[in-house]
Design a protein around this motif. Structure first.
Motif, short mmCIF file in Angstrom:
data_model
loop_
_atom_site.label_atom_id
_atom_site.label_comp_id
_atom_site.label_asym_id
_atom_site.label_seq_id
_atom_site.Cartn_x
_atom_site.Cartn_y
_atom_site.Cartn_z
N ASP A 106 0.84 -1.20 0.00
CA ASP A 106 0.00 0.00 0.00
C ASP A 106 0.88 1.26 0.00
O ASP A 106 0.66 2.18 0.78
CB ASP A 106 -0.93 0.00 1.22
CG ASP A 106 -2.05 1.04 1.11
OD1 ASP A 106 -2.33 1.48 -0.02
OD2 ASP A 106 -2.64 1.41 2.15
N VAL A 107 1.86 1.28 -0.89
CA VAL A 107 2.74 2.44 -1.03
C VAL A 107 1.96 3.56 -1.70
O VAL A 107 1.41 3.38 -2.80
CB VAL A 107 3.99 2.09 -1.85
CG1 VAL A 107 4.86 3.33 -2.05
CG2 VAL A 107 4.78 0.98 -1.17
N LYS A 108 1.89 4.71 -1.05
CA LYS A 108 1.16 5.87 -1.58
C LYS A 108 1.60 7.10 -0.80
O LYS A 108 2.18 6.97 0.29
CB LYS A 108 -0.35 5.67 -1.45
CG LYS A 108 -0.81 5.46 -0.01
CD LYS A 108 -2.31 5.17 0.06
CE LYS A 108 -2.75 4.96 1.52
NZ LYS A 108 -4.19 4.63 1.60
N PRO A 109 1.34 8.31 -1.31
CA PRO A 109 1.78 9.52 -0.60
C PRO A 109 1.23 9.64 0.81
O PRO A 109 1.89 10.18 1.69
CB PRO A 109 1.27 10.64 -1.50
CG PRO A 109 1.24 10.04 -2.87
CD PRO A 109 0.82 8.61 -2.65
N ALA A 110 0.02 9.14 1.04
CA ALA A 110 -0.56 9.23 2.38
C ALA A 110 0.18 8.36 3.39
O ALA A 110 0.07 8.58 4.60
CB ALA A 110 -2.04 8.84 2.35
N ASN A 111 0.95 7.39 2.91
CA ASN A 111 1.71 6.51 3.80
C ASN A 111 3.19 6.89 3.89
O ASN A 111 3.99 6.14 4.45
CB ASN A 111 1.58 5.04 3.37
CG ASN A 111 0.30 4.42 3.89
OD1 ASN A 111 -0.28 4.90 4.87
ND2 ASN A 111 -0.16 3.36 3.25
N VAL A 112 3.53 8.03 3.33
CA VAL A 112 4.87 8.61 3.53
C VAL A 112 4.69 9.82 4.43
O VAL A 112 3.96 10.75 4.09
CB VAL A 112 5.52 9.02 2.19
CG1 VAL A 112 6.85 9.74 2.43
CG2 VAL A 112 5.74 7.78 1.31
N PHE A 113 5.33 9.80 5.58
CA PHE A 113 5.12 10.83 6.59
C PHE A 113 6.37 11.68 6.74
O PHE A 113 7.47 11.15 6.94
CB PHE A 113 4.76 10.19 7.93
CG PHE A 113 4.15 11.14 8.92
CD1 PHE A 113 2.81 11.44 8.88
CD2 PHE A 113 4.94 11.74 9.90
CE1 PHE A 113 2.24 12.32 9.79
CE2 PHE A 113 4.39 12.62 10.81
CZ PHE A 113 3.03 12.91 10.77
N LEU A 114 6.17 13.00 6.65
CA LEU A 114 7.28 13.94 6.79
C LEU A 114 7.32 14.40 8.24
O LEU A 114 6.43 15.12 8.70
CB LEU A 114 7.09 15.14 5.86
CG LEU A 114 6.70 14.82 4.40
CD1 LEU A 114 6.59 16.11 3.60
CD2 LEU A 114 7.68 13.86 3.77
N VAL A 115 8.35 13.98 8.97
CA VAL A 115 8.46 14.31 10.38
C VAL A 115 8.87 15.76 10.53
O VAL A 115 9.76 16.26 9.82
CB VAL A 115 9.48 13.39 11.08
CG1 VAL A 115 9.56 13.70 12.58
CG2 VAL A 115 9.13 11.93 10.85
N SER A 116 8.21 16.47 11.44
CA SER A 116 8.49 17.90 11.63
C SER A 116 9.92 18.10 12.11
O SER A 116 10.47 17.26 12.83
CB SER A 116 7.52 18.50 12.64
OG SER A 116 7.72 17.94 13.93
#
Length: 297
Positions: free
Chosen positions: A138-148
């Protein structure tokens, strides 16, 4: 749900977000005295306690990926409502999907340098997982998280191991405009065994989305999307990105090939060829790519 304690250990706090497959809460691990995140999965897994055991086995297998950008999974179990909960490390920031939507407000896109910098750890994590026989699915942009930056920065790959529990039908039935279905490999629209090349396709579709501002294929319904993914001509990026070398179209055609045998065979081959193409681009971002990235050999 706030205030409820799961498994006698994880006390739920404020809701952090919700999506097609579940709700995420900030929680306290009462034994460790640490803050964690708890995701309650919903949908077709209701009434299936064996899903919790399967998810826990997946989480244990993923322990070998600690040290990569994969989000750490601490525990999993059945929820009181008959679903499944997953306990992970707590991260703060925003998803790549949210970031891309913010850019789109100003009619902007990720530069080649920023894309490579953000996704390089994701490519490495997927390669490490595939080398150990683990698929994300389920690779998708919603599953890539940019840590603050306040939390250390970097990126995390979310929901590793969740897709097998939800089932392929749940992913294919999700939002056909921005959800999982836009990144489902052509062969995954038919039930059957998948291999790592399904993740290769999804990762290529994610890169396309980041560069183009839209997924490679869209449809009014899941059936329309499935038809386009499997039979439509592969989309071109060059008309949308004058800063990229013309070879980007050949890259996209191979990354998104409907036939898995015509696709890049592995994440590193896809990624290294993308770096090569980005090096041949124009402008300040391409200059930074040439100064920063190196190709093997």
């Amino acid at each position: 749900m706030e205030g409820e304690t799961l498994d006698g250990r994880y006390k739920l706090g404020e809701e952090l977000g919700r999506g097609a497959h579940g709700v995420v809460y900030k929680a306290t691990d009462l034994e460790a005295g640490a803050e964690v995140a708890v995701k309650l999965l919903r949908g077709p897994i209701q009434g299936a306690p064996e899903a919790a055991a399967r998810l826990l086995r997946e989480a244990q297998a993923l322990a070998s990926l600690w040290g990569t950008s994969v989000l750490r999974v601490h525990a999993a179990g059945p929820s009181p409502e008959g679903g499944v909960f997953v306990v992970t490390e707590l991260v703060e920031g925003e998803s790549l999907e949210a970031h891309l939507q913010d850019l789109a407000v100003f009619d902007d896109r990720l530069s080649s340098y920023n894309l490579l910098t953000l996704l390089d750890p994701i490519a490495r994590a997927l390669h490490t997982a595939h080398a150990q026989g683990l698929l994300h699915r389920d690779v998708k942009p919603a599953n890539v998280f940019l840590v603050s930056p306040e939390r250390g920065g970097g990126v995390r790959l979310l929901d590793f191991g969740v897709a097998p529990v939800l089932g392929a039908e749940a992913l294919r039935a999700s939002d056909t405009l921005r959800g999982s279905a836009c990144y489902v490999a052509p062969e995954a629209w038919h039930d059957g065994a998948l291999d790592h090349r399904a993740d290769v396709y999804a990762f290529g579709a994610l890169v396309f989305r980041a560069l183009a501002g839209r997924p490679p294929f869209q449809g009014e319904s899941a059936a329309d999307l499935a038809e386009a993914t499997q039979r439509a001509p592969r989309p071109r990026l060059s008309p949308l990105r004058a800063d990229l070398a013309p070879e980007i179209d050949a890259w996209a055609e191979r990354a998104l090939a409907a036939d898995p045998n015509q696709r890049f065979p592995y994440i590193p081959t896809l990624w290294n060829d993308l770096i090569r193409v980005m090096m041949n681009g124009r402008g300040p971002s391409a200059d930074r790519v040439r100064q920063t990235f190196r190709l093997p050999g």
